[in-house]
Design a protein around this motif. Structure first.
Motif: not given
Length: 392
Positions: A239-266
Motif C-alpha cells: 500500500a505504501g507510505a501514508g496509508f494506515v495498516v492496523g491489526v485486530r487480535v483477540s483471545q476469544t472467538k465467535v465460536n469459542d468465548l472461553a479461549y485464552r492465550w495459554p502463555g498469558g502475558s508472555r
C-alpha cells in the motif's frame, strides 16, 4: 473567543473538546488525524446482493455514524480473494477492482462528514458460514472448528472439516491481503485493518488447538503469529507510505468465548512485538461480545491492553462493554487505551459522540439490533432504528 455561526460549527467544536469528555479529545493514528477517540467497531451486516459489491444502503449505514460524530469508522470484515476468503453469502468483498470501486461512494460519504474510514480485511479460513458458493474451506490444520455456524449469517449445523493449507495456499493468502490493501487505497480508504481476531483464518493460526502444524507456521507462539505478521508487513509494503495498516487480535472467538492465550502475558508480549516489527500502525483488541476488562486479564496478573501499549508503542483500540461514560473517562485517564471502538452502543446510537458531547441520554441497546438489519429483508426496520435527526 471563538465565534461560531452555525449549529454545525458548534457540533464540530464539541466533538473534539476534551473539556467535555476525554473521549472527545483529538488523536492520531500514524498519518491520520482524528477528531476524537471514538471509533465504530467492525460489525458484519451482510447487506450486499450476494455479489460482494457495496451498496447504497451500506453508504447510508456508514454515513450515519460519520454524521453522528465518530472520529473513525472501521468497516465490516471484507473478503480479500475469490478462492477461500469469503465467510458469508452476502459479505462485501474487495477481491476485484470492480468491488473496490463500489466502496468509493461510501468512503466519500464518510469523508464528507469529517470522519476517517478504515476497511477491515478478512479471511474466513475454516469459519465458512455457508456451503455451495466456494470451494471447501481451508485452515492451518485439518481440524473441525468448535461450535456451530451462525444462523444470522446463513449458517446451519457444524463447521466443515477444512483442508490443511500448503505453502502455496499461505503465499496466496498473503498476496490476497496485500492486493486488497492496494485496492482499498485506490478506493480512497484511509487505511486497512487486518482481521487477525475472533476465530477467523489468521486467528486459527495463532490458536493452539486449530494449529497443529509442525513446520515454521506452528508450534511456538512466534511461529503461530507469523502469518498475521507477514500479512501486515506485505500490506504495508504494497500500500505504501501514508496509508494506515492496523491489526485486530483477540483471545476469544465467535465460536469459542472461553479461549485464552495459554502463555498469558508472555505470549502477548511476543505477539505484539511481532506485530510491531511488521509495521502495524495500531492494534485493535477485540472482546467478542464480552466485557473488555474480563477478556483483558491474564491468569498471571497481566493485562493485554497494558502489554500491547508497552510493547508496540502504537495506538491501542479497546473494544467491549466500554460505552458507560464514566468508565470510558477512567480508561483514558489511566491511559489503558488510546481509542475505544463501540459496537452495540453505536448500533443503538449512531450519534453516540454527539449525545456524549451534548450530555444527552443514550438509547438502550436492544439485542435484536445484533441481527444484521442492513440485510435486504430487514432494510426498513434497520433504517428506522438508525435514522438520525438533524443536530440541534
Amino acid at each position: 473567543m471563538l465565534l461560531m455561526d452555525t449549529n454545525e460549527s458548534r457540533e464540530t467544536v464539541l466533538l473534539s473538546s476534551a473539556s467535555v469528555h476525554p473521549a472527545l479529545a483529538p488523536t492520531t493514528i500514524g498519518p491520520l488525524s482524528l477528531r476524537n477517540r471514538l471509533a465504530v467497531a467492525p460489525m458484519s451486516r451482510v447487506s450486499t446482493l450476494g455479489d460482494g459489491f457495496a451498496t447504497a444502503r451500506m453508504r447510508d449505514y456508514y454515513a450515519s455514524f460519520a454524521r453522528g460524530g465518530f472520529g473513525l469508522v472501521v468497516t465490516e470484515g471484507t473478503y480479500t480473494d475469490l478462492a477461500h476468503s469469503q465467510a458469508y453469502g452476502r459479505q462485501p468483498g474487495i477481491a476485484t477492482d470492480a468491488q473496490a470501486e463500489a466502496w468509493a461512494p461510501i468512503v466519500r460519504a464518510v469523508h464528507e462528514q469529517g470522519t476517517a474510514i478504515v476497511l477491515q480485511l478478512m479471511h474466513a479460513g475454516a469459519l465458512s458460514q455457508e456451503n455451495g458458493y466456494r470451494p471447501a474451506s481451508i485452515g492451518p490444520s485439518a481440524v473441525v472448528p468448535r461450535g456451530t455456524k451462525m444462523s444470522d449469517y446463513g449458517g446451519a449445523g457444524a463447521y466443515a472439516l477444512p483442508r490443511a493449507m500448503t505453502e502455496e495456499d499461505i503465499a496466496e493468502v498473503v498476496e490476497g491481503f496485500a492486493r486488497a490493501a492496494v485496492r482499498a487505497r485506490k478506493a480512497g480508504f484511509d487505511g486497512v485493518e487486518i482481521h487477525g481476531a475472533n476465530g477467523y483464518l489468521l486467528d486459527q493460526f495463532l490458536t493452539t488447538y486449530t494449529n497443529q502444524r509442525t513446520d515454521r507456521w506452528g508450534g511456538a507462539v512466534e511461529n503461530r503469529i507469523r502469518l498475521t505478521a507477514e500479512v501486515v508487513a506485505a500490506s504495508v509494503r504494497a500500500a505504501g507510505a501514508g496509508f494506515v495498516v492496523g491489526v485486530r487480535v483477540s483471545q476469544t472467538k465467535v465460536n469459542d468465548l472461553a479461549y485464552r492465550w495459554p502463555g498469558g502475558s508472555r505470549d502477548a508480549a511476543i505477539v505484539f512485538e511481532e506485530l510491531r516489527a511488521a509495521g502495524a500502525d495500531y492494534v485493535h483488541l477485540a472482546s467478542e461480545g464480552a466485557d473488555a476488562a474480563e477478556t483483558a486479564r491474564f491468569a498471571d496478573g497481566g493485562n493485554v491492553l497494558e502489554v500491547a501499549r508497552r510493547v508496540t508503542g502504537r495506538p491501542v483500540i479497546a473494544n467491549g462493554g466500554l460505552a458507560e461514560p464514566s468508565r470510558l473517562a477512567r480508561l483514558f485517564r489511566e491511559e489503558q487505551a488510546d481509542l475505544v471502538a463501540l459496537g452495540r452502543a453505536a448500533l443503538a446510537n449512531p450519534d453516540w459522540p454527539l449525545r456524549l458531547a451534548r450530555g444527552a441520554d443514550f438509547e438502550r441497546f436492544d439485542r435484536a439490533m445484533l441481527h444484521p438489519f442492513a440485510s435486504l429483508e430487514n432494510a426498513e426496520q434497520w433504517r428506522s432504528r438508525t435514522a438520525l435527526s438533524s443536530p440541534r
